[in-house]
Design an enzyme around this catalytic site. Structure first.
Site, mmCIF file in Angstrom:
data_model
loop_
_atom_site.group_PDB
_atom_site.id
_atom_site.type_symbol
_atom_site.label_atom_id
_atom_site.label_comp_id
_atom_site.label_asym_id
_atom_site.label_seq_id
_atom_site.Cartn_x
_atom_site.Cartn_y
_atom_site.Cartn_z
ATOM 1 N N PRO A 9 0.791 -1.229 0.000
ATOM 2 C CA PRO A 9 0.000 0.000 0.000
ATOM 3 C C PRO A 9 0.827 1.286 0.000
ATOM 4 O O PRO A 9 1.866 1.369 0.656
ATOM 5 C CB PRO A 9 -0.827 -0.103 1.290
ATOM 6 C CG PRO A 9 -0.153 -1.130 2.113
ATOM 7 C CD PRO A 9 0.498 -2.079 1.160
ATOM 8 N N ASN A 10 0.330 2.228 -0.760
ATOM 9 C CA ASN A 10 0.862 3.596 -0.856
ATOM 10 C C ASN A 10 2.146 3.695 -1.675
ATOM 11 O O ASN A 10 2.598 4.813 -1.954
ATOM 12 C CB ASN A 10 1.071 4.221 0.535
ATOM 13 C CG ASN A 10 -0.219 4.292 1.315
ATOM 14 O OD1 ASN A 10 -1.185 4.864 0.830
ATOM 15 N ND2 ASN A 10 -0.264 3.700 2.489
ATOM 16 N N ARG A 17 4.517 10.913 -2.277
ATOM 17 C CA ARG A 17 4.423 10.532 -0.875
ATOM 18 C C ARG A 17 5.727 10.834 -0.118
ATOM 19 O O ARG A 17 6.781 10.280 -0.452
ATOM 20 C CB ARG A 17 4.181 9.024 -0.868
ATOM 21 C CG ARG A 17 4.172 8.410 0.468
ATOM 22 C CD ARG A 17 4.186 6.898 0.362
ATOM 23 N NE ARG A 17 4.048 6.376 1.682
ATOM 24 C CZ ARG A 17 4.351 5.144 2.034
ATOM 25 N NH1 ARG A 17 4.778 4.287 1.136
ATOM 26 N NH2 ARG A 17 4.210 4.770 3.275
ATOM 27 N N TYR A 22 11.009 8.910 0.973
ATOM 28 C CA TYR A 22 10.933 7.905 -0.098
ATOM 29 C C TYR A 22 11.496 8.383 -1.442
ATOM 30 O O TYR A 22 11.551 7.600 -2.393
ATOM 31 C CB TYR A 22 9.481 7.436 -0.268
ATOM 32 C CG TYR A 22 8.935 6.789 0.994
ATOM 33 C CD1 TYR A 22 9.442 5.572 1.437
ATOM 34 C CD2 TYR A 22 7.934 7.402 1.752
ATOM 35 C CE1 TYR A 22 8.970 4.985 2.607
ATOM 36 C CE2 TYR A 22 7.445 6.817 2.910
ATOM 37 C CZ TYR A 22 7.974 5.612 3.332
ATOM 38 O OH TYR A 22 7.505 5.026 4.491
ATOM 39 N N ASN A 73 8.020 -5.701 -1.087
ATOM 40 C CA ASN A 73 7.959 -4.570 -0.164
ATOM 41 C C ASN A 73 6.509 -4.493 0.311
ATOM 42 O O ASN A 73 5.666 -3.897 -0.365
ATOM 43 C CB ASN A 73 8.371 -3.263 -0.852
ATOM 44 C CG ASN A 73 8.412 -2.107 0.130
ATOM 45 O OD1 ASN A 73 7.883 -2.210 1.237
ATOM 46 N ND2 ASN A 73 9.026 -1.003 -0.277
ATOM 47 N N ALA A 76 3.263 -0.876 4.697
ATOM 48 C CA ALA A 76 2.757 -0.886 6.079
ATOM 49 C C ALA A 76 2.359 -2.284 6.543
ATOM 50 O O ALA A 76 2.431 -2.589 7.746
ATOM 51 C CB ALA A 76 1.565 0.059 6.198
ATOM 52 N N GLU A 97 13.022 -9.416 1.127
ATOM 53 C CA GLU A 97 12.238 -8.274 1.617
ATOM 54 C C GLU A 97 13.007 -6.995 1.293
ATOM 55 O O GLU A 97 14.226 -6.946 1.478
ATOM 56 C CB GLU A 97 12.089 -8.423 3.138
ATOM 57 C CG GLU A 97 11.418 -7.258 3.834
ATOM 58 C CD GLU A 97 11.468 -7.403 5.370
ATOM 59 O OE1 GLU A 97 12.371 -8.103 5.888
ATOM 60 O OE2 GLU A 97 10.623 -6.789 6.022
ATOM 61 N N HIS A 99 12.883 -2.600 1.703
ATOM 62 C CA HIS A 99 12.275 -1.344 2.156
ATOM 63 C C HIS A 99 13.116 -0.198 1.625
ATOM 64 O O HIS A 99 14.357 -0.243 1.699
ATOM 65 C CB HIS A 99 12.205 -1.284 3.686
ATOM 66 C CG HIS A 99 11.362 -2.373 4.240
ATOM 67 N ND1 HIS A 99 9.993 -2.369 4.132
ATOM 68 C CD2 HIS A 99 11.694 -3.537 4.845
ATOM 69 C CE1 HIS A 99 9.524 -3.482 4.660
ATOM 70 N NE2 HIS A 99 10.533 -4.206 5.097
ATOM 71 N N ARG A 106 13.479 4.068 12.316
ATOM 72 C CA ARG A 106 12.208 4.793 12.380
ATOM 73 C C ARG A 106 11.408 4.405 13.638
ATOM 74 O O ARG A 106 11.981 3.950 14.611
ATOM 75 C CB ARG A 106 11.451 4.574 11.065
ATOM 76 C CG ARG A 106 12.247 5.129 9.866
ATOM 77 C CD ARG A 106 11.519 4.994 8.557
ATOM 78 N NE ARG A 106 10.298 5.798 8.557
ATOM 79 C CZ ARG A 106 9.354 5.688 7.624
ATOM 80 N NH1 ARG A 106 9.506 4.819 6.618
ATOM 81 N NH2 ARG A 106 8.275 6.450 7.670
#
Ligand code: DQA
Length: 146
Positions: A9-10, A17, A22, A73, A76, A97, A99, A106
Site C-alpha cells: 500500500p501507498n 508521498r 521515499y 515490499n 505498512a 524483503e 524497504h 524509524r
C-alpha cells in the site's frame, strides 16, 4: 528465471508521498527501473502493486509453481500482516524483503517485520536502488542453488 516483485500500500504514490523519506522517483519510473534491472540479471519480471492485503495474499498464492523468486515490499503490511507471512511460507518461493527507507531507524511500530520472517534476506535504507540490490541478491541465490 521468473521474478515477481510485489509492492504494498501507498507505494503507487511514490514521488508524491513523503519525498524526504521515499525520494522523488515516481512509481511508474520505479517499475521501469525494476524491469530493466531484472532483464539485466536474466529475469522475466512481473511487477505488481496493491493497496489491499487480501490481493497481496492472492498474488503470492498465484506465484506457486510459476515463479522462481519473489521480491516484496509489503509497505505498512510489513508490520501487521501475519496473512502475508503465511502466504510466503505457503508457496515457499525464495523471497527477499525490501524497504526503501531504513525502517530500523524509524518508529517503534515499524520494528517488527512479519513478512521478513519468511524471507532469506532483507534490503533497507538504499532508496529505490535497494530493488537493484535485492534483484542481485536473488539472482545469486537462484544461480547458486541450481
Ligand atoms: C516501507 C517502510 C514501511 O514502514 C512503510 O509503511 C512503507 C514503506 C519502505 O519501503 O521503506 O509504506 O516499506
Amino acid at each position: 528465471m521468473k521474478l515477481l516483485v510485489i509492492n504494498g500500500p501507498n507505494l503507487n504514490m511514490l514521488g508524491v508521498r513523503e519525498p524526504d523519506i521515499y525520494g522523488r522517483t515516481t512509481y511508474p519510473q520505479l517499475v521501469e527501473k525494476i524491469k530493466t534491472w531484472g532483464a539485466e540479471a536474466g529475469f522475466e519480471t512481473e511487477v505488481y502493486q496493491s493497496n489491499h492485503e487480501g490481493d497481496l495474499v492472492d498474488k503470492i498464492q498465484s506465484a506457486y509453481g510459476k515463479v522462481d523468486g519473489i521480491i516484496i515490499n509489503p509497505a505498512a503490511y510489513t508490520h501487521t500482516s501475519v496473512a502475508i507471512l503465511d502466504a510466503l511460507k505457503t508457496v515457499s518461493i525464495p523471497s527477499v524483503e525490501i524497504h526503501i527507507s531504513n525502517v530500523r531507524e524509524r518508529e517503534d511500530f515499524r520494528q517488527i517485520s512479519y513478512a521478513g520472517m519468511a524471507c532469506f534476506h532483507t534490503v533497507m535504507g538504499e532508496g529505490i536502488d535497494g530493488y537493484h540490490t535485492a534483484i542481485e541478491v536473488l539472482r545469486q541465490k537462484l544461480t547458486q542453488d541450481t
